[in-house]
Write a protein that holds these residues in place. Structure first.
Motif, PDB file in Angstrom:
ATOM      1  N   ALA A 199       0.838  -1.199   0.000  1.00  0.00           N
ATOM      2  CA  ALA A 199       0.000   0.000   0.000  1.00  0.00           C
ATOM      3  C   ALA A 199       0.874   1.250   0.000  1.00  0.00           C
ATOM      4  O   ALA A 199       0.584   2.232  -0.703  1.00  0.00           O
ATOM      5  CB  ALA A 199      -0.927  -0.006   1.218  1.00  0.00           C
ATOM      6  N   TYR A 200       1.959   1.223   0.762  1.00  0.00           N
ATOM      7  CA  TYR A 200       2.854   2.383   0.849  1.00  0.00           C
ATOM      8  C   TYR A 200       3.423   2.730  -0.525  1.00  0.00           C
ATOM      9  O   TYR A 200       3.384   3.893  -0.951  1.00  0.00           O
ATOM     10  CB  TYR A 200       4.000   2.090   1.823  1.00  0.00           C
ATOM     11  N   ILE A 201       3.943   1.738  -1.219  1.00  0.00           N
ATOM     12  CA  ILE A 201       4.622   2.034  -2.480  1.00  0.00           C
ATOM     13  C   ILE A 201       3.625   2.492  -3.548  1.00  0.00           C
ATOM     14  O   ILE A 201       3.954   3.316  -4.402  1.00  0.00           O
ATOM     15  CB  ILE A 201       5.441   0.810  -2.963  1.00  0.00           C
ATOM     16  N   ALA A 202       2.381   2.016  -3.479  1.00  0.00           N
ATOM     17  CA  ALA A 202       1.364   2.462  -4.441  1.00  0.00           C
ATOM     18  C   ALA A 202       1.043   3.940  -4.226  1.00  0.00           C
ATOM     19  O   ALA A 202       0.989   4.720  -5.184  1.00  0.00           O
ATOM     20  CB  ALA A 202       0.107   1.613  -4.307  1.00  0.00           C
ATOM     21  N   ILE A 203       0.841   4.342  -2.972  1.00  0.00           N
ATOM     22  CA  ILE A 203       0.539   5.750  -2.676  1.00  0.00           C
ATOM     23  C   ILE A 203       1.773   6.610  -2.915  1.00  0.00           C
ATOM     24  O   ILE A 203       1.671   7.747  -3.406  1.00  0.00           O
ATOM     25  CB  ILE A 203       0.042   5.904  -1.221  1.00  0.00           C
ATOM     26  N   TRP A 204       2.948   6.104  -2.585  1.00  0.00           N
ATOM     27  CA  TRP A 204       4.207   6.826  -2.804  1.00  0.00           C
ATOM     28  C   TRP A 204       4.394   7.157  -4.277  1.00  0.00           C
ATOM     29  O   TRP A 204       4.827   8.245  -4.642  1.00  0.00           O
ATOM     30  CB  TRP A 204       5.356   5.955  -2.290  1.00  0.00           C
ATOM     31  N   ARG A 218      -5.193  -6.701  -9.411  1.00  0.00           N
ATOM     32  CA  ARG A 218      -5.578  -6.659 -10.821  1.00  0.00           C
ATOM     33  C   ARG A 218      -5.721  -5.213 -11.285  1.00  0.00           C
ATOM     34  O   ARG A 218      -5.218  -4.844 -12.348  1.00  0.00           O
ATOM     35  CB  ARG A 218      -6.894  -7.406 -11.022  1.00  0.00           C
ATOM     36  N   GLU A 219      -6.404  -4.388 -10.484  1.00  0.00           N
ATOM     37  CA  GLU A 219      -6.574  -2.982 -10.864  1.00  0.00           C
ATOM     38  C   GLU A 219      -5.261  -2.214 -10.740  1.00  0.00           C
ATOM     39  O   GLU A 219      -4.969  -1.327 -11.553  1.00  0.00           O
ATOM     40  CB  GLU A 219      -7.657  -2.336  -9.991  1.00  0.00           C
ATOM     41  N   LEU A 220      -4.464  -2.542  -9.741  1.00  0.00           N
ATOM     42  CA  LEU A 220      -3.174  -1.872  -9.587  1.00  0.00           C
ATOM     43  C   LEU A 220      -2.251  -2.189 -10.759  1.00  0.00           C
ATOM     44  O   LEU A 220      -1.465  -1.338 -11.187  1.00  0.00           O
ATOM     45  CB  LEU A 220      -2.522  -2.281  -8.267  1.00  0.00           C
ATOM     46  N   ALA A 221      -2.370  -3.406 -11.284  1.00  0.00           N
ATOM     47  CA  ALA A 221      -1.545  -3.787 -12.438  1.00  0.00           C
ATOM     48  C   ALA A 221      -1.925  -2.995 -13.681  1.00  0.00           C
ATOM     49  O   ALA A 221      -1.104  -2.806 -14.586  1.00  0.00           O
ATOM     50  CB  ALA A 221      -1.676  -5.285 -12.703  1.00  0.00           C
ATOM     51  N   PRO A 225       2.835   0.050 -14.548  1.00  0.00           N
ATOM     52  CA  PRO A 225       3.566  -0.912 -15.391  1.00  0.00           C
ATOM     53  C   PRO A 225       4.380  -1.851 -14.502  1.00  0.00           C
ATOM     54  O   PRO A 225       5.003  -1.409 -13.534  1.00  0.00           O
ATOM     55  CB  PRO A 225       4.483  -0.009 -16.232  1.00  0.00           C
ATOM     56  N   HIS A 226       4.350  -3.134 -14.805  1.00  0.00           N
ATOM     57  CA  HIS A 226       5.170  -4.125 -14.109  1.00  0.00           C
ATOM     58  C   HIS A 226       4.874  -4.180 -12.612  1.00  0.00           C
ATOM     59  O   HIS A 226       5.783  -4.289 -11.784  1.00  0.00           O
ATOM     60  CB  HIS A 226       6.658  -3.833 -14.337  1.00  0.00           C
ATOM     61  N   TRP A 227       3.598  -4.128 -12.250  1.00  0.00           N
ATOM     62  CA  TRP A 227       3.218  -4.154 -10.838  1.00  0.00           C
ATOM     63  C   TRP A 227       3.699  -5.433 -10.156  1.00  0.00           C
ATOM     64  O   TRP A 227       4.112  -5.420  -9.003  1.00  0.00           O
ATOM     65  CB  TRP A 227       1.705  -4.015 -10.691  1.00  0.00           C
ATOM     66  N   ASP A 228       3.677  -6.552 -10.876  1.00  0.00           N
ATOM     67  CA  ASP A 228       4.118  -7.814 -10.273  1.00  0.00           C
ATOM     68  C   ASP A 228       5.594  -7.755  -9.893  1.00  0.00           C
ATOM     69  O   ASP A 228       5.997  -8.265  -8.839  1.00  0.00           O
ATOM     70  CB  ASP A 228       3.849  -8.994 -11.212  1.00  0.00           C
ATOM     71  N   PHE A 229       6.408  -7.083 -10.717  1.00  0.00           N
ATOM     72  CA  PHE A 229       7.828  -6.953 -10.386  1.00  0.00           C
ATOM     73  C   PHE A 229       8.037  -5.984  -9.225  1.00  0.00           C
ATOM     74  O   PHE A 229       8.957  -6.150  -8.424  1.00  0.00           O
ATOM     75  CB  PHE A 229       8.611  -6.479 -11.613  1.00  0.00           C
ATOM     76  N   ILE A 230       7.184  -4.994  -9.135  1.00  0.00           N
ATOM     77  CA  ILE A 230       7.265  -4.065  -8.005  1.00  0.00           C
ATOM     78  C   ILE A 230       6.990  -4.806  -6.699  1.00  0.00           C
ATOM     79  O   ILE A 230       7.654  -4.581  -5.671  1.00  0.00           O
ATOM     80  CB  ILE A 230       6.285  -2.888  -8.199  1.00  0.00           C
ATOM     81  N   LEU A 231       6.010  -5.716  -6.716  1.00  0.00           N
ATOM     82  CA  LEU A 231       5.704  -6.502  -5.523  1.00  0.00           C
ATOM     83  C   LEU A 231       6.897  -7.389  -5.127  1.00  0.00           C
ATOM     84  O   LEU A 231       7.201  -7.542  -3.935  1.00  0.00           O
ATOM     85  CB  LEU A 231       4.464  -7.369  -5.765  1.00  0.00           C
ATOM     86  N   LYS A 232       7.564  -7.945  -6.128  1.00  0.00           N
ATOM     87  CA  LYS A 232       8.753  -8.757  -5.842  1.00  0.00           C
ATOM     88  C   LYS A 232       9.879  -7.894  -5.271  1.00  0.00           C
ATOM     89  O   LYS A 232      10.637  -8.333  -4.391  1.00  0.00           O
ATOM     90  CB  LYS A 232       9.227  -9.469  -7.110  1.00  0.00           C
ATOM     91  N   PHE A 233       9.977  -6.661  -5.759  1.00  0.00           N
ATOM     92  CA  PHE A 233      10.973  -5.728  -5.237  1.00  0.00           C
ATOM     93  C   PHE A 233      10.713  -5.444  -3.760  1.00  0.00           C
ATOM     94  O   PHE A 233      11.646  -5.448  -2.934  1.00  0.00           O
ATOM     95  CB  PHE A 233      10.931  -4.439  -6.049  1.00  0.00           C
ATOM     96  N   VAL A 234       9.448  -5.195  -3.416  1.00  0.00           N
ATOM     97  CA  VAL A 234       9.086  -4.952  -2.012  1.00  0.00           C
ATOM     98  C   VAL A 234       9.439  -6.165  -1.167  1.00  0.00           C
ATOM     99  O   VAL A 234       9.998  -6.044  -0.069  1.00  0.00           O
ATOM    100  CB  VAL A 234       7.582  -4.627  -1.898  1.00  0.00           C
ATOM    101  N   ARG A 235       9.145  -7.341  -1.694  1.00  0.00           N
ATOM    102  CA  ARG A 235       9.451  -8.575  -0.963  1.00  0.00           C
ATOM    103  C   ARG A 235      10.955  -8.694  -0.738  1.00  0.00           C
ATOM    104  O   ARG A 235      11.411  -9.091   0.348  1.00  0.00           O
ATOM    105  CB  ARG A 235       8.940  -9.782  -1.756  1.00  0.00           C
ATOM    106  N   GLY A 236      11.723  -8.354  -1.733  1.00  0.00           N
ATOM    107  CA  GLY A 236      13.176  -8.417  -1.601  1.00  0.00           C
ATOM    108  C   GLY A 236      13.701  -7.472  -0.535  1.00  0.00           C
ATOM    109  O   GLY A 236      14.656  -7.789   0.181  1.00  0.00           O
TER     110      GLY A 236
END
Length: 572
Positions: A199-204, A218-221, A225-236
């Motif tokens: 949620a933080y990175i989406a609002i940021w 789904r809507e955030l994607a 662009p590349h929302w799935d990779f952004i989620l992996k970045f947060v996980r990392g």
């Protein structure tokens, strides 16, 4: 250092009180900075400074030393006064370069293209634009005002700005905690932290407009662009924190391995800080993909793409990029309108443009990495001073390579016109080239046209985000189709050599020094004046004495000067 430490504490408190977060989302990442009452803000700062004694915010000597190590190679190349210190424009320039080099952050108010003078850091309509002046006013004492700033002052300036960014992150993080009804005093599970940071990175990145769709990947994607990779970045980033905590000291402090799986507000803030510092590196693959697509259209290596091909690429490939309007490209300084081939998009200016900054917060933007910065770093390390000899620069730059991709590496070729231009710059400044001037930056652009941006005079362009520019920042489909039909450049680009295209038509002879060379360049020109004066006196003596010489009509070997040579030097 005691005074500097106290000033730093004061600055942190003052600036933290006014930090805020982005609040508006537009189609292509641009966020609007909030308006503020300049007079009221100044009054608040002055009143707060009277009361802000010992308000905390200590910065370790180790961290200040680490900052100084990054600043030092740049600092030694800046002109110094008689007290071996730099003036305020150099201080601002150092801070700008530090954040750009470390994290590809553009700190608002510190851009070299912003118009400033001796009494003001620039327009005071936006809060972030006032930050540089107030940080400096806290650092400044009668000693600094008279003698300038040293590298320790510059390090404190950077530390204050880091704290400002840190406090801005804290404010947004608190907001996300409240949105998700998570008490900030309660430790989070691994899953809870992941949910919070998503949620933080989406609002940021996009502001409050995405609050209604938080949690709906789904809507955030569709928005990012590349929302799935952004989620992996947060996980990392979370995993990096977990790895950092896997030490005997951490276990002892946290009370065992069980607590290592819980995360405090401070832990979340640590991860957020890592996101800010490393996001540009993560997003760089997107920047490189953009640049690669433009480079494929630049077969003559001019660093320019006809506007027709720029829009044609967007229409043909259904790109979400390459859709900025002609007027917005002009405002960004990404449009070359001097060529007989028609309007062209300047690749490095476009890539570095505000429209491609993936995050635009109140006090900073996260942009594409500046690929000219490593080139300038090599030059600064070798020159180690504010001026360079022409022969030294030709030897240094001539041995470099232009590297667009691993498969596209070419040796630098300094043709006669480039050599002549460098010689003309040196002649304008008493025989040496000031490496922190617009003319040298312009020369670097034509040596590395795909990597180094074309430098405009201050005030000619503005780094406006799409929403700051307003309606019309995107071209309509009809406008793009109209431009795409223009075939003016196709045949010349296919059949003519680069030199025949007169591709350096945008060259301007007018100098503008990014930092103050006052006193340094005057000495150089005075030497030239004395030489001319000496020759003149000799000639007069010859005439008076009745001595005659035979003239052979020989033509001296003067360097080629562009039309209008003999430029005026301006200080930003």
């Amino acid at each position: 250092m005691a005074r500097a430490g106290r000033c730093l504490q004061m600055a942190i408190c003052l600036l933290a009180a006014h930090s805020a977060n982005a609040d508006t989302f537009k189609e292509k990442k641009g966020l609007r900075a909030p308006q503020s009452n300049a007079a009221a803000f100044r009054t608040e700062v002055r009143n707060a400074m009277d009361e802000a004694l010992g308000c905390g915010g200590e910065v370790s000597d180790e961290h200040l030393q680490a900052i100084e190590e990054v600043l030092l190679p740049m600092y030694v190349t800046l002109p110094k006064n008689g007290f071996d210190r730099i003036e305020r424009r150099s201080l601002r320039y150092l801070a700008y370069r530090y954040f750009h080099r470390k994290s590809a952050l553009v700190v608002h108010g510190f851009e070299p293209t912003r118009v400033v003078n001796d009494s003001s850091w620039g327009a005071a309509a936006i809060l972030s634009e006032q930050v540089p002046g107030y940080v400096e006013s806290v650092l400044e004492s009668s000693h600094a005002a008279e003698h300038g700033f040293d590298i320790h002052d510059a390090a404190h300036m950077v530390a204050v700005l880091e704290q400002l960014i840190f406090d801005s992150e804290s404010s947004l993080l608190e907001k996300v905690y409240n949105l998700q009804h998570k008490p900030m005093t309660r430790a989070l599970s691994d899953q809870g932290l992941q949910q919070l940071l998503e949620a933080y990175i989406a609002i940021w990145m996009a502001g409050d407009d995405v609050i209604s769709v938080l949690g709906n990947n789904r809507e955030l994607a569709e928005i990012f662009p590349h929302w799935d990779f952004i989620l992996k970045f947060v996980r990392g980033q979370i995993q990096a924190l977990q790895h950092q905590r896997q030490t005997p000291v951490s276990s002892a402090r946290k009370g065992g391995n069980a607590l290592l799986k819980r995360f405090s507000f401070e832990d979340a803030h640590t991860v957020v800080g890592g996101i800010t510092k490393s996001f540009a590196s993560f997003w760089e693959s997107e920047c490189r993909a953009m640049k690669h697509k433009l480079v494929t259209l630049d077969r003559k290596r001019t660093g320019r793409v006809p506007l027709a091909k720029f829009y044609g690429k967007s229409l043909k490939d259904d790109e979400w990029r390459f859709g900025e309007s002609e007027s917005y490209l002009r405002e960004l300084g990404a449009l070359d309108e001097t060529s007989w081939l028609g309007k062209q998009v300047i690749i490095p200016n476009y890539i570095q443009g505000a429209s491609n900054c993936i995050v635009t917060a109140n006090h900073y933007s996260v942009c594409c990495i500046n690929e000219c910065e490593p080139i300038m770093a090599d030059i600064e390390a070798e020159v180690a001073g504010p001026f360079a000899e022409v022969e030294h620069l030709m030897s240094l730059v001539g041995n470099m390579t232009a590297l667009t991709t691993l498969e596209d590496e070419v040796d630098v070729h300094l043709d006669k016109s480039l050599v002549a231009q460098l010689q003309a710059i040196a002649k304008e400044h008493g025989g040496k080239v000031p490496i922190h001037g617009r003319l040298f930056a312009q020369w670097l652009h034509y040596v590395f046209p795909r990597d180094c941006a074309f430098p405009y005079k201050s005030g000619q362009t503005q780094a406006l985000s799409p929403s700051q520019f307003g309606n019309g920042y995107l071209a309509s489909e009809d406008e793009m189709e109209t431009h795409a039909k223009d075939t003016t450049a196709e045949i010349p680009l296919a059949t003519m050599k680069r030199e025949e295209l007169h591709w350096m038509s945008q060259w301007s002879e007018e100098e503008e020094l990014i930092v103050s060379y006052e006193g340094h360049i005057t000495a150089g020109k005075s030497l030239e004046f004395l030489k001319v004066l000496g020759f003149g006196c000799f000639a007069v003596a010859v005439l008076i004495g009745g001595i005659s010489f035979n003239r052979k009509g020989q033509v001296s070997n003067q360097p080629f000067l562009l039309p209008g040579a003999g430029s005026k030097t301006h200080f930003v």
